[in-house]
Design a protein around this motif. Sequence first.
Motif, PDB file in Angstrom:
ATOM      1  N   ASP A  12       0.673  -1.356  -0.027  1.00  0.00           N
ATOM      2  CA  ASP A  12      -0.120  -0.003  -0.093  1.00  0.00           C
ATOM      3  C   ASP A  12       0.730   1.387   0.038  1.00  0.00           C
ATOM      4  O   ASP A  12       0.333   2.281   0.039  1.00  0.00           O
ATOM      5  CB  ASP A  12      -1.027  -0.212   1.247  1.00  0.00           C
ATOM      6  N   ASP A  13       2.141   1.254  -0.046  1.00  0.00           N
ATOM      7  CA  ASP A  13       3.291   2.363  -0.140  1.00  0.00           C
ATOM      8  C   ASP A  13       4.390   1.825  -0.818  1.00  0.00           C
ATOM      9  O   ASP A  13       5.284   1.203  -0.282  1.00  0.00           O
ATOM     10  CB  ASP A  13       3.503   2.609   1.463  1.00  0.00           C
ATOM     11  N   LEU A  14       4.743   2.478  -1.903  1.00  0.00           N
ATOM     12  CA  LEU A  14       5.714   1.844  -2.858  1.00  0.00           C
ATOM     13  C   LEU A  14       6.956   2.578  -2.314  1.00  0.00           C
ATOM     14  O   LEU A  14       8.061   1.681  -2.254  1.00  0.00           O
ATOM     15  CB  LEU A  14       5.415   2.182  -4.316  1.00  0.00           C
ATOM     16  N   GLU A  35       3.198   2.287 -10.246  1.00  0.00           N
ATOM     17  CA  GLU A  35       2.041   1.363  -9.779  1.00  0.00           C
ATOM     18  C   GLU A  35       2.738  -0.073  -9.280  1.00  0.00           C
ATOM     19  O   GLU A  35       2.227  -0.588  -8.625  1.00  0.00           O
ATOM     20  CB  GLU A  35       1.174   0.934 -11.013  1.00  0.00           C
ATOM     21  N   TRP A  36       4.213  -0.258  -9.584  1.00  0.00           N
ATOM     22  CA  TRP A  36       4.777  -1.397  -9.238  1.00  0.00           C
ATOM     23  C   TRP A  36       6.581  -1.134  -9.303  1.00  0.00           C
ATOM     24  O   TRP A  36       6.958  -0.154  -9.841  1.00  0.00           O
ATOM     25  CB  TRP A  36       4.463  -2.498 -10.059  1.00  0.00           C
ATOM     26  N   HIS A  49       3.165  -4.560  -6.084  1.00  0.00           N
ATOM     27  CA  HIS A  49       2.134  -3.852  -6.805  1.00  0.00           C
ATOM     28  C   HIS A  49       1.385  -3.131  -5.915  1.00  0.00           C
ATOM     29  O   HIS A  49       0.947  -3.676  -4.654  1.00  0.00           O
ATOM     30  CB  HIS A  49       1.327  -4.922  -7.521  1.00  0.00           C
ATOM     31  N   LEU A  50       1.147  -1.882  -6.181  1.00  0.00           N
ATOM     32  CA  LEU A  50       0.275  -0.857  -5.434  1.00  0.00           C
ATOM     33  C   LEU A  50      -1.053  -1.325  -5.381  1.00  0.00           C
ATOM     34  O   LEU A  50      -1.765  -1.491  -6.372  1.00  0.00           O
ATOM     35  CB  LEU A  50       0.308   0.516  -6.037  1.00  0.00           C
TER      36      LEU A  50
END
Length: 136
Positions: A12-14, A35-36, A49-50
Amino acid sequence: MTPLFHLAFPVDDLAAARAFYGGVIGCPEGRSSDEWIDFDFHGHQLVAHLAPRGARSSNPVDGHDVPVPHFGLVLDLPEWEALRDRLQAAGTAFVIEPHIRFPGLPGEQATMFLHDPAGNALEFKAFADIGQLFAK
């Protein structure tokens, strides 16, 4: 070619994933987007992956509640000990503290469980005798 695994998992947090997997665990970063992120997880492809967090559960193993799902690596004992020391120095909160599981039995192993910043469960283990990996 030795088979490699590819594992895609939610975070939930890259930025937190990048700091944890790249900084604390020491995985080199590969390709990424907004996104990833790809990480080199000891030669295996790990893709963060977000996505929102999902439900978690556990199963009893050797007197501990082992988180399900989880993933991780089987390391040699010196690598496991070095990672344990890095995680402890980083102030990691363990789900299951580093210890020896099944002492004196087939499959005796050093193991530890922790969560990444997105709540994904990780297990790192090592065997004094790798021939015991699938011992019954």
